[in-house]
Design a protein around this motif. Structure first.
Motif, mmCIF file in Angstrom:
data_model
loop_
_atom_site.group_PDB
_atom_site.id
_atom_site.type_symbol
_atom_site.label_atom_id
_atom_site.label_comp_id
_atom_site.label_asym_id
_atom_site.label_seq_id
_atom_site.Cartn_x
_atom_site.Cartn_y
_atom_site.Cartn_z
ATOM 1 N N ARG A 57 0.893 -0.981 0.102
ATOM 2 C CA ARG A 57 0.132 0.017 -0.121
ATOM 3 C C ARG A 57 0.800 1.225 0.043
ATOM 4 O O ARG A 57 0.526 2.256 -0.799
ATOM 5 C CB ARG A 57 -0.889 0.063 1.281
ATOM 6 C CG ARG A 57 -1.976 1.131 1.307
ATOM 7 C CD ARG A 57 -2.542 1.171 2.467
ATOM 8 N NE ARG A 57 -3.494 2.347 2.751
ATOM 9 C CZ ARG A 57 -4.302 2.538 3.443
ATOM 10 N NH1 ARG A 57 -4.751 1.594 4.645
ATOM 11 N NH2 ARG A 57 -5.116 3.664 3.572
ATOM 12 N N THR A 61 0.653 3.705 -3.269
ATOM 13 C CA THR A 61 0.130 4.857 -2.682
ATOM 14 C C THR A 61 1.068 6.131 -3.139
ATOM 15 O O THR A 61 0.771 7.297 -3.845
ATOM 16 C CB THR A 61 -0.127 5.319 -1.125
ATOM 17 O OG1 THR A 61 -1.172 4.300 -1.090
ATOM 18 C CG2 THR A 61 -0.650 6.585 -0.936
ATOM 19 N N TRP A 145 -5.588 2.130 -3.565
ATOM 20 C CA TRP A 145 -4.295 2.882 -3.112
ATOM 21 C C TRP A 145 -3.700 3.815 -3.930
ATOM 22 O O TRP A 145 -3.442 5.021 -3.535
ATOM 23 C CB TRP A 145 -3.410 1.894 -2.461
ATOM 24 C CG TRP A 145 -3.908 0.906 -1.405
ATOM 25 C CD1 TRP A 145 -4.862 1.078 -0.637
ATOM 26 C CD2 TRP A 145 -3.816 -0.445 -1.224
ATOM 27 N NE1 TRP A 145 -5.341 0.033 0.107
ATOM 28 C CE2 TRP A 145 -4.538 -1.017 -0.322
ATOM 29 C CE3 TRP A 145 -2.770 -1.168 -1.999
ATOM 30 C CZ2 TRP A 145 -4.273 -2.205 0.154
ATOM 31 C CZ3 TRP A 145 -2.706 -2.593 -1.485
ATOM 32 C CH2 TRP A 145 -3.330 -3.134 -0.489
ATOM 33 N N TYR A 194 -2.671 8.284 8.559
ATOM 34 C CA TYR A 194 -2.898 7.894 7.057
ATOM 35 C C TYR A 194 -1.626 8.692 6.321
ATOM 36 O O TYR A 194 -1.392 8.189 5.239
ATOM 37 C CB TYR A 194 -4.359 8.524 6.423
ATOM 38 C CG TYR A 194 -5.437 7.489 6.802
ATOM 39 C CD1 TYR A 194 -5.620 6.554 5.686
ATOM 40 C CD2 TYR A 194 -6.011 7.324 7.950
ATOM 41 C CE1 TYR A 194 -6.750 5.586 5.967
ATOM 42 C CE2 TYR A 194 -7.167 6.282 8.259
ATOM 43 C CZ TYR A 194 -7.471 5.528 6.981
ATOM 44 O OH TYR A 194 -8.480 4.638 7.299
ATOM 45 N N TYR A 197 1.496 6.856 4.779
ATOM 46 C CA TYR A 197 1.485 6.177 3.615
ATOM 47 C C TYR A 197 1.921 7.160 2.275
ATOM 48 O O TYR A 197 2.230 6.542 1.229
ATOM 49 C CB TYR A 197 -0.081 5.748 3.045
ATOM 50 C CG TYR A 197 -0.402 4.524 4.089
ATOM 51 C CD1 TYR A 197 0.115 3.413 3.846
ATOM 52 C CD2 TYR A 197 -1.300 4.749 4.801
ATOM 53 C CE1 TYR A 197 -0.373 2.341 4.525
ATOM 54 C CE2 TYR A 197 -1.880 3.540 5.529
ATOM 55 C CZ TYR A 197 -1.299 2.512 5.587
ATOM 56 O OH TYR A 197 -1.636 1.523 6.461
#
Length: 563
Positions: A57, A61, A145, A194, A197
């Protein structure tokens, strides 16, 4: 609230060009790929299985984030006179044009000046949701993602602050569609969790220990880079560099061979810096730039009264380089009389000043350089054979730039940084299409010509922008390739040469280059590329030789400063 409508996307479709002749696809100056979703899905699945969902991810991302930021840079040049929302919609419209997802705005509020952003969008036909569902089945958490990365990267770059998008519904989790909501990261309660990422941190830290060990093992085998004055990692460059390394600790006379502009003096300076003589002087002499009747006095010195005008004794370059290195550039242009004295200096370590009978001992390491064939010069009687054998002990051939194009990217990035600092600019680099033009150029002037081209590009490019193909003034053939575009009904339009020319004209107009300056630069660049041949340059420009000559003289006269 009424339905939010996108502006017409004809301005964006014009940016997409398909060049079948050379196998390239362009979005404005950015190189793009048209590839199977199943291939991307296979890569995505392999990442998840090999490094785990969390690390996968992060990687995906970040990929999307970089893509979104790049499209935001492009958006700055499109719809400049429209309101902020219409300008912002360049991103969602490009995201659709690129085939990732269908984006429908639900509501949006933008105030760039205050940094306020609140947006909600519906996503349909998400390729990530569709293929994750095929590969792994229904998921418990949202899986788009790369696309969330794109939305966050684009909006963050557009707003000039970190804007975080979250997927509140996902088609892979059983919803009918995906839904995303974006707002500044600090407005999310879990924004910090978050945001990790999106951080461009070292991915090795997140790999499993076995994978990390493999990477570390490979890193141990990486060779030490060349010093900053010498840039390159191609095989031909490394051969020359390794030969120089072996000679650095010795006193052997080195002969640097190569075309004009390949960096012979730079090699000589690095050779000196890496030798035991590094704390002593490095003296450079261009033998071709000194008149024949003065070269002996320049090299070996002169005594007072040796000739008219010699009012004082003066040491020559050999004495000034005592204990250090003397670099003799263009040694093939040295007159025969000076060659005899140079041979004695190399063999005996002795010189005589002009007008003096006394010999002087010198301790100098000589590095010579030439771009002519010395063996041929010996046959023609222009170069002494005994001196040829003396300086040809340790030849190093420095490859021309066209034979080391693998180094082009590294050279360009270094030069952009150098000229950014010199001119107080912050140019991001060279666009993909600009780099294609650099790669296609023959480079008769080698690295020196590249330095001039990049410096001009840095000066012409906008702050925070990119050096585009039209900033480089290289061959127009690379820019005006036969390309096809996308029509309103989604079909390719063949033979869009006029459209490409129109795009080039638009780019030049956006750059703000005055017409007279553009014409002058175009003429001079063409003459340079033709090696100074006015007739050939005139034919390329579609004008007569007298007309081109007159225009060049006129512009040179206007540019000349008053005394």
């Amino acid at each position: 609230m009424g339905t939010i409508k996108y502006p017409h996307n004809s301005d964006l479709r014009r940016l997409v060009r398909f060049s079948a002749d050379d196998g390239l696809i362009w979005l404005a100056e950015n190189r793009m790929l048209l590839m199977h979703c199943v291939a991307m899905s296979a890569l995505r699945a392999q990442l998840i299985r090999s490094v785990g969902p969390d690390s996968a991810r992060r990687i995906l991302t970040r990929m999307g984030y970089e893509s979104g930021m790049r499209d935001a840079e492009l958006a700055r040049t499109i719809r400049p006179d429209q309101n902020p929302i219409e300008s912002f919609f360049v991103g969602p419209q490009l995201h659709m044009l690129e085939g990732s997802v269908q984006v429908t705005p639900v509501h949006i509020h933008i105030d760039v000046r205050s940094g306020e952003f609140d947006g909600e969008f519906l996503w349909e036909h998400s390729w990530e949701a569709e293929f994750h569902l095929r590969e792994f089945g229904q998921a418990a958490d949202p899986v788009c993602w790369m696309q969330i990365g794109y939305a966050s990267g684009y909006t963050s770059a557009f707003m000039g602050r970190m804007v975080l998008f979250k997927e509140t519904e996902c088609a892979c989790c059983g919803a009918n569609h995906c839904r995303i909501v974006g707002k500044p990261v600090e407005e999310w309660e879990d924004g910090e969790q978050y945001a990790r990422y999106f951080e461009p941190e070292n991915r090795i830290a997140h790999l499993p220990s076995a994978a990390w060990a493999g990477v570390a093992q490979r890193d141990d085998r990486i060779e030490a880079p060349a010093p900053p004055d010498l840039i390159g990692s191609s095989a031909s460059f490394r051969r020359a560099y390794e030969l120089m390394l072996r000679a650095a600790g010795t006193t052997v006379t080195v002969l640097l061979l190569g075309e004009t502009g390949v960096g012979k003096e730079r090699f000589a300076r690095v050779l000196h810096q890496m030798s035991p003589r590094k704390d002593a002087p490095f003296v450079a002499v261009n033998c071709a730039a000194i008149p024949n009747d003065l070269i002996e006095s320049e090299l070996f010195g002169v005594e007072k009264g040796a000739f008219t005008g010699a009012h004082a004794s003066r040491a020559g370059k050999f004495e000034r380089a005592e204990g250090g290195t003397l670099f003799l550039d263009e040694i093939g242009e040295m007159p025969l009389a000076a060659q005899a004295k140079l041979l004695r200096a190399l063999q005996e370590g002795e010189i005589e000043r002009l007008g003096d009978e006394r010999t002087r001992k010198v301790n100098v390491r000589v590095v010579a350089a030439t771009n002519v064939d010395l063996a041929q010069a010996v046959k023609e009687g222009r170069f002494r054979p005994d001196l040829y054998y003396r300086v040809h002990v340790y030849p190093i051939h420095i490859p021309p730039l066209r034979d080391r194009l693998a180094d082009l990217r590294l050279l360009v990035d270094t030069l952009v940084g150098k000229f950014n600092r010199a001119h107080g600019k912050h140019v991001q680099g060279v666009s993909d299409k600009g780099f294609q033009a650099l790669h296609a150029h023959h480079w008769p002037g080698n690295v020196r010509e590249l330095e001039n081209v990049i410096e001009r590009g840095v000066v012409l490019a906008p702050q925070q922008g990119w050096i585009e193909a039209h900033h480089l003034f290289l061959s127009l053939e690379a820019v005006l390739a036969r390309e096809s575009g996308i029509s309103a009904c989604g079909k390719l339009e063949e033979g869009c040469g006029d459209a490409v020319r129109e795009q080039l004209v638009e780019q030049i107009l956006r750059s703000g280059i005055p017409l007279e300056a553009l014409e002058q630069q175009l003429m001079k660049t063409c003459v340079d590329q033709e090696g100074g041949n006015i007739a050939r340059a005139a034919r390329r420009l579609g004008m007569s030789r007298p007309k081109l000559s007159y225009r060049l003289q006129r512009t040179d006269g206007e540019a000349a400063p008053a005394d």
